[in-house]
Design a protein around this motif. Structure first.
Motif, short mmCIF file in Angstrom:
data_model
loop_
_atom_site.label_atom_id
_atom_site.label_comp_id
_atom_site.label_asym_id
_atom_site.label_seq_id
_atom_site.Cartn_x
_atom_site.Cartn_y
_atom_site.Cartn_z
N ARG A 126 -7.07 -0.83 6.28
CA ARG A 126 -7.55 -2.00 5.56
C ARG A 126 -6.45 -2.42 4.58
O ARG A 126 -6.47 -2.02 3.41
N LEU B 182 -6.17 -2.26 0.39
CA LEU B 182 -7.14 -1.37 -0.26
C LEU B 182 -6.44 -0.35 -1.16
O LEU B 182 -6.87 -0.12 -2.30
N ALA C 267 -10.07 -6.46 0.80
CA ALA C 267 -9.79 -5.53 1.90
C ALA C 267 -11.08 -5.04 2.55
O ALA C 267 -11.14 -4.90 3.78
N ASP D 251 0.83 -1.20 0.00
CA ASP D 251 0.00 0.00 0.00
C ASP D 251 0.87 1.26 0.00
O ASP D 251 0.63 2.20 -0.78
#
Length: 274
Positions: A208, A211, A265, A134
């Motif tokens: 999350r 995501l 997610a 991420d």
């Protein structure tokens, strides 16, 4: 030819030349993009608000990771271009594989190289693969923006012929005015995607894991596919099945993976760190 054609500004692709050593705008874009992305990632790690507490990795972890991801970008990006865009040529000229300024890099290959670097480093340091991914995807949009600007400076990867008022005649693109598609990609794949992911991070998306990675993959795939409508296909490939380009075809599995990551997610409760 349109009366409103904008003259293409003349740039030297070599920024500085000292004897046999040449620093090119393209290489500088990668270097500056990696450094700025690194600084951005460090700032996000230091801030507890987006994570809902301490980040699942340290600044020192990311400092060490930068070398890994740099190798992933370069090796994956070059391997992707060689295999996806011109395998027959490089099979006949294998030494040119190492001449990165001949043909350049492939985003999709570089992305796969980054995925491998993230997976190996996360396993080596025993940190969250998805959280590291991420953070890296969010930071990577900076390098994408600068890379597309470097494509424009080099006068390469120009667009299809057009009569729009902002059309340009590129030095290597023949006499026809063309879309400055490199700038479209810099805007959508770089700046807009950076802003979207930044807003998601501010809204708590890092709680999350996966995501932001999914949003990046989906967002880049959509932006790239849209920009391919204006970009001239690589001459050695041309249009492929149903008028699609190689960039579109490679973006399809990326978009599907992005949707899958986002769905996965969102099925999990946000992580609460303390």
């Amino acid at each position: 030819m349109s009366l409103y054609v904008i003259p293409f500004p003349t740039f030297d692709p070599v920024l500085i030349s000292i004897g046999p050593i040449a620093i090119r705008w393209y290489a500088l874009a990668y270097i500056v993009g990696i450094i700025l992305g690194w600084l951005y990632a460090r700032a996000v790690i230091r801030s507890e608000q987006p994570w809902g507490g301490p980040a699942p990795l340290t600044v020192a972890d990311y400092d060490d990771f930068v070398l890994w991801v740099t190798l992933g970008i370069i090796l994956g990006g070059r391997a992707g271009y060689v295999l996806f865009y011109n395998p027959s040529y490089f099979a006949a000229h294998p030494l040119e594989v190492f001449q990165l300024w001949k043909g350049g890099m492939s985003f999709h290959g570089g992305f796969l190289g980054c995925v491998l670097a993230v997976g190996l480093f996360a396993r080596f340091r025993d940190i969250s693969f998805l959280s590291l991914a991420d953070l890296t995807c969010a930071a990577g949009t900076i390098g994408i923006f600068l890379g597309r600007i470097a494509n424009f400076v080099n006068g390469e990867l120009w667009g299809r012929p057009t009569d729009v008022p902002w059309a340009m005649v590129f030095p290597t693109g023949g006499p026809l005015p063309r879309h400055p598609s490199q700038l479209y990609e810099a805007l959508l794949e770089g700046l807009v995607l950076f802003a979207v992911l930044g807003l998601l991070i501010r809204a708590g998306a890092l709680k999350r894991p996966g995501l932001v990675t999914g949003a990046f993959a989906l967002g880049y795939g959509v932006a790239r596919s849209f920009c391919e409508l204006f970009r001239e296909p690589d001459p050695q490939l041309g249009f492929l099945w149903g008028g699609l380009t190689m960039g579109m075809l490679l973006s399809l599995p990326l978009m599907l993976a992005g949707i899958a990551f986002m769905a996965w997610a969102m099925r999990h409760e946000p992580i609460r760190r303390s």
